[in-house]
Design an enzyme around this catalytic site. Structure first.
Site, PDB file in Angstrom:
ATOM      1  NE  ARG A 188      -3.081   0.006   2.920  1.00 51.33           N
ATOM      2  CZ  ARG A 188      -2.547   0.037   4.334  1.00 51.33           C
ATOM      3  NH1 ARG A 188      -1.767   1.236   4.297  1.00 51.33           N
ATOM      4  NH2 ARG A 188      -2.695  -1.079   5.087  1.00 51.33           N
ATOM      5  CE1 TYR A 203     -16.080  11.913 -15.875  1.00 53.28           C
ATOM      6  CE2 TYR A 203     -15.716  11.688 -13.660  1.00 53.28           C
ATOM      7  CZ  TYR A 203     -16.055  10.845 -14.903  1.00 53.28           C
ATOM      8  OH  TYR A 203     -16.228   9.743 -14.984  1.00 53.28           O
ATOM      9  CG  ASP A 218      -9.587  16.393 -14.575  1.00 48.46           C
ATOM     10  OD1 ASP A 218      -8.833  16.033 -15.589  1.00 48.46           O
ATOM     11  OD2 ASP A 218     -10.365  15.815 -14.342  1.00 48.46           O
ATOM     12  CE  LYS A 239     -12.109   8.366 -18.682  1.00 49.79           C
ATOM     13  NZ  LYS A 239     -12.627   9.533 -18.256  1.00 49.79           N
TER      14      LYS A 239
END
Ligand code: PLP
Length: 398
Positions: free
Chosen positions: A65, A118, A189, A214
């Site tokens: 982690r 978004y 973003d 993307k």
């Protein structure tokens, strides 16, 4: 690891840095590609070694982690591509955004967000509200409204560029000094632009996000998200990620590194094809309006010309007709898949009124420009002539 162990090819052309940027030259087992370290934890030879590691005297991975060599290689590469000190990889774009906002903000503070971000990012404001963090949405490009939205306790300004589906371009040359003047952290973003088309860190933005799902991954086969920025800020976010566990995994990181090698090639093709399609659509009698920042008719064309090297692979357009005509047009297309998402090698088509905005009432959709006739097309790497011929045959049938 010393600096010379990494290629600093950022001075070369975009394809050179996509291949070599941030890559360790001497990899495990003299492998050319980054090996996948499929492990959950790491061995210490002795407790002394662990202590030296904890005191910062030794570099060592500790537990999955907290870090993984394959994931770290992807992060170093992402930082190089965006010209940032450091980067972090997360399990998705939303995981990156959520982790960063929760790490940076506390109860009583205030966030200002551009309303055309978004949709899930805007929805995150409801989550932040549960923790006493207030949000104000501002219409993009309205600097008077932005000025009015700023409060004593405002800490973060969040914008996206270009945006979905109308491809608004935020003017970074205005936002950066605005954020400085009001002592805000400016978060962008940059998913739709990628580091090939726009490098917001160089414009003075504090933190840059990508949904690596993307263009960065580029093959519609992985979910990941990233943030990059200055070292100490990124380190503080990493410590928070270590607690909440929104990290990525080595297989995803491997696929992402592989995808990034062709990022510039793909983007150059997608920029070029999308511009060609946008121009073709603009001249078509069955198209009412085309949204693409590379077109002179787009309201943000001048800003895009100044700030971007290319305009990306997404083209949105209103067709002549009504909801039924738009739905049947989308069904007639043969090359693009009907699917959410964007940025991969396969062209994808979406009907926003049905797919991503169906939860809004029609008047609410119309208020933000989501007409019944709006089609969003994410251009893949297929030949432009074939995509255009396919669009033509679909128009002929409706
Ligand atoms: C897809 C997307 C996100 C969310 O990323 P996921 O990887 O799907 O979590 C955030 N911002 C933009 C602009 C996106 O297109």
């Amino acid at each position: 690891m010393s600096e010379e162990d990494f290629s600093t090819a950022a001075a070369g052309g975009p394809s050179t840095w996509a291949v070599h940027g941030g890559e360790e030259r001497r990899k495990h087992a003299k492998s050319v590609t980054t090996p996948i370290a499929q492990t959950a934890t790491y061995v210490f030879d002795s407790l002394d070694e662990f202590e030296e590691y904890k005191q910062g005297k030794r570099t060592h991975f500790e537990y999955g982690r907290y870090g993984n060599p394959t994931v770290r290689a992807a992060e170093v590469k992402l930082a190089a591509l965006d010209g940032a000190d450091d980067a972090l990889l997360f399990s998705s774009g939303m995981s990156a955004i959520t982790t960063v906002l929760l790490a940076m903000m506390r109860s009583g503070q205030h966030l200002v967000i551009m309303e055309d971000c978004y949709r899930r990012t805007v929805q995150l404001c409801d989550v932040l509200g549960k923790f006493g963090i207030a949000c104000t949405g501002v219409s993009p490009g309205d600097f008077e409204a932005l000025e009015r939205a700023i409060r004593q306790e405002t800490r973060v300004l969040f914008a996206e560029s270009p945006t979905n589906p109308h491809l608004h371009v935020a003017d970074l040359d205005r936002l950066v000094p605005f954020a400085r003047q009001h002592r805000l952290r400016l978060l962008i973003d940059s998913t739709f632009a990628t580091p090939v088309n726009q490098r917001p860190i160089e414009a003075g933005v504090d933190l840059v996000f990508h949904s690596a799902t993307k263009y960065l991954g580029g093959h519609n086969d992985l979910m990941a998200g990233s943030v990059c920025g200055r070292g100490p800020m990124v380190q503080a976010i990493k410590e928070f990620r270590d607690v909440i566990g929104t990290n990525s995994d080595p297989n995803t990181a491997y696929l992402l590194i592989r995808g990034l090698k062709t990022l510039a090639l793909r983007m150059e093709r997608q920029n070029q094809t999308a511009l060609e399609i946008a121009r073709w659509l603009e001249g078509h009698s069955k198209v009412r309006k085309v949204f693409y920042p590379g077109l002179a008719s787009h309201p943000d064309h001048a800003v895009a010309m100044r700030q971007m090297k290319g305009f990306g692979g997404v083209v949105s357009f209103d067709i002549e007709g009504d909801l039924e005509r738009a739905r049947s047009f989308v069904h007639q297309l043969r090359l693009p898949y009907l699917a959410p998402s964007l940025g991969g090698v396969e062209s994808l088509v979406s009907h926003p009124a049905t797919i991503s905005y169906s939860d809004l009432s029609r008047p609410d959709r119309l208020a933000i420009g989501i007409t019944d006739e709006l089609v969003r097309y994410s251009v893949g790497i297929e030949d432009a002539g074939d995509l255009i011929a396919d669009l033509e045959q679909a128009f002929d049938k409706v």
